[in-house]
Scaffold this motif. Structure first.
Motif, PDB file in Angstrom:
ATOM      1  N   GLY A  61       0.657  -1.145   0.048  1.00  0.00           N
ATOM      2  CA  GLY A  61       0.027  -0.182   0.070  1.00  0.00           C
ATOM      3  C   GLY A  61       0.838   1.259  -0.116  1.00  0.00           C
ATOM      4  N   ARG A  62       2.374   0.973   0.067  1.00  0.00           N
ATOM      5  CA  ARG A  62       2.885   2.494   0.008  1.00  0.00           C
ATOM      6  C   ARG A  62       2.741   3.228  -1.350  1.00  0.00           C
ATOM      7  NH1 ARG A  62       4.926  -1.333   3.440  1.00  0.00           N
ATOM      8  NH2 ARG A  62       6.166  -2.469   1.944  1.00  0.00           N
ATOM      9  N   THR A  63       2.944   2.212  -2.370  1.00  0.00           N
ATOM     10  CA  THR A  63       2.997   3.181  -3.741  1.00  0.00           C
ATOM     11  C   THR A  63       1.794   2.425  -4.624  1.00  0.00           C
ATOM     12  OG1 THR A  63       4.711   1.695  -4.508  1.00  0.00           O
ATOM     13  CG2 THR A  63       5.235   3.658  -3.615  1.00  0.00           C
ATOM     14  N   TRP A  64       1.226   2.925  -5.491  1.00  0.00           N
ATOM     15  CA  TRP A  64       0.103   2.465  -6.258  1.00  0.00           C
ATOM     16  C   TRP A  64       0.349   2.867  -7.741  1.00  0.00           C
ATOM     17  CZ3 TRP A  64      -3.785  -0.481  -4.011  1.00  0.00           C
ATOM     18  CH2 TRP A  64      -3.743  -0.565  -2.629  1.00  0.00           C
ATOM     19  N   THR A  65       0.153   1.863  -8.666  1.00  0.00           N
ATOM     20  CA  THR A  65       0.248   2.282 -10.161  1.00  0.00           C
ATOM     21  C   THR A  65      -1.208   1.727 -10.589  1.00  0.00           C
ATOM     22  OG1 THR A  65       1.276   0.029 -10.367  1.00  0.00           O
ATOM     23  CG2 THR A  65       2.592   1.806 -10.265  1.00  0.00           C
ATOM     24  N   GLU A  66      -1.286   2.592 -11.794  1.00  0.00           N
ATOM     25  CA  GLU A  66      -2.702   2.167 -12.520  1.00  0.00           C
ATOM     26  C   GLU A  66      -2.695   1.101 -13.290  1.00  0.00           C
ATOM     27  OE1 GLU A  66      -4.394   4.473 -16.150  1.00  0.00           O
ATOM     28  OE2 GLU A  66      -4.887   5.699 -14.318  1.00  0.00           O
ATOM     29  N   ALA A  67      -3.521   0.095 -13.014  1.00  0.00           N
ATOM     30  CA  ALA A  67      -3.597  -1.328 -13.639  1.00  0.00           C
ATOM     31  C   ALA A  67      -4.682  -1.200 -14.864  1.00  0.00           C
ATOM     32  CB  ALA A  67      -3.921  -2.313 -12.676  1.00  0.00           C
ATOM     33  N   PHE A  68      -5.564  -0.174 -14.585  1.00  0.00           N
ATOM     34  CA  PHE A  68      -6.762  -0.415 -15.577  1.00  0.00           C
ATOM     35  C   PHE A  68      -7.386   0.874 -15.310  1.00  0.00           C
ATOM     36  CE2 PHE A  68     -11.430  -0.832 -16.420  1.00  0.00           C
ATOM     37  CZ  PHE A  68     -11.319  -1.354 -17.835  1.00  0.00           C
ATOM     38  N   ARG A  69      -7.644   1.491 -16.717  1.00  0.00           N
ATOM     39  CA  ARG A  69      -8.574   2.757 -16.665  1.00  0.00           C
ATOM     40  C   ARG A  69      -9.759   2.613 -17.757  1.00  0.00           C
ATOM     41  NH1 ARG A  69      -8.960   7.917 -14.832  1.00  0.00           N
ATOM     42  NH2 ARG A  69      -6.770   7.666 -13.973  1.00  0.00           N
ATOM     43  N   PRO A  70     -11.093   2.678 -17.407  1.00  0.00           N
ATOM     44  CA  PRO A  70     -12.208   2.589 -18.067  1.00  0.00           C
ATOM     45  C   PRO A  70     -12.330   3.547 -19.349  1.00  0.00           C
ATOM     46  CG  PRO A  70     -13.001   3.178 -16.055  1.00  0.00           C
ATOM     47  CD  PRO A  70     -11.517   2.903 -15.999  1.00  0.00           C
TER      48      PRO A  70
END
Length: 70
Positions: A61-70
């Motif tokens: 949970g420290r860093t997040w990346t986009e995996a999918f965008r509608p």
């Protein structure tokens, strides 16, 4: 894992509990309103945001990346 409970606040703050939900420590933040978690492992999570975007973390949970965008 018992030391990997996560929760998400409406403002995007992600917190982790290492004592089965007794106490919570903020660990990161996502860019939107959280909707639903999917745990793939103790440090690997997917999180759907309210706009349908899915973000992913592999570091608890420290860093997040986009995996999918509608």
């Amino acid at each position: 894992a018992p030391d990997a409970f996560f929760r998400a606040e409406r403002d995007g703050t992600i917190s982790r509990s290492s004592d089965a939900g007794g106490t919570w420590q903020p660990v990161g933040k996502v860019p939107g309103e959280p909707y639903k978690f999917k745990a793939l492992g103790p440090e690997h999570l997917l999180l759907a945001l309210s706009d349908g975007t899915v973000v992913e973390t592999e570091d608890g949970g420290r860093t997040w990346t986009e995996a999918f965008r509608p």
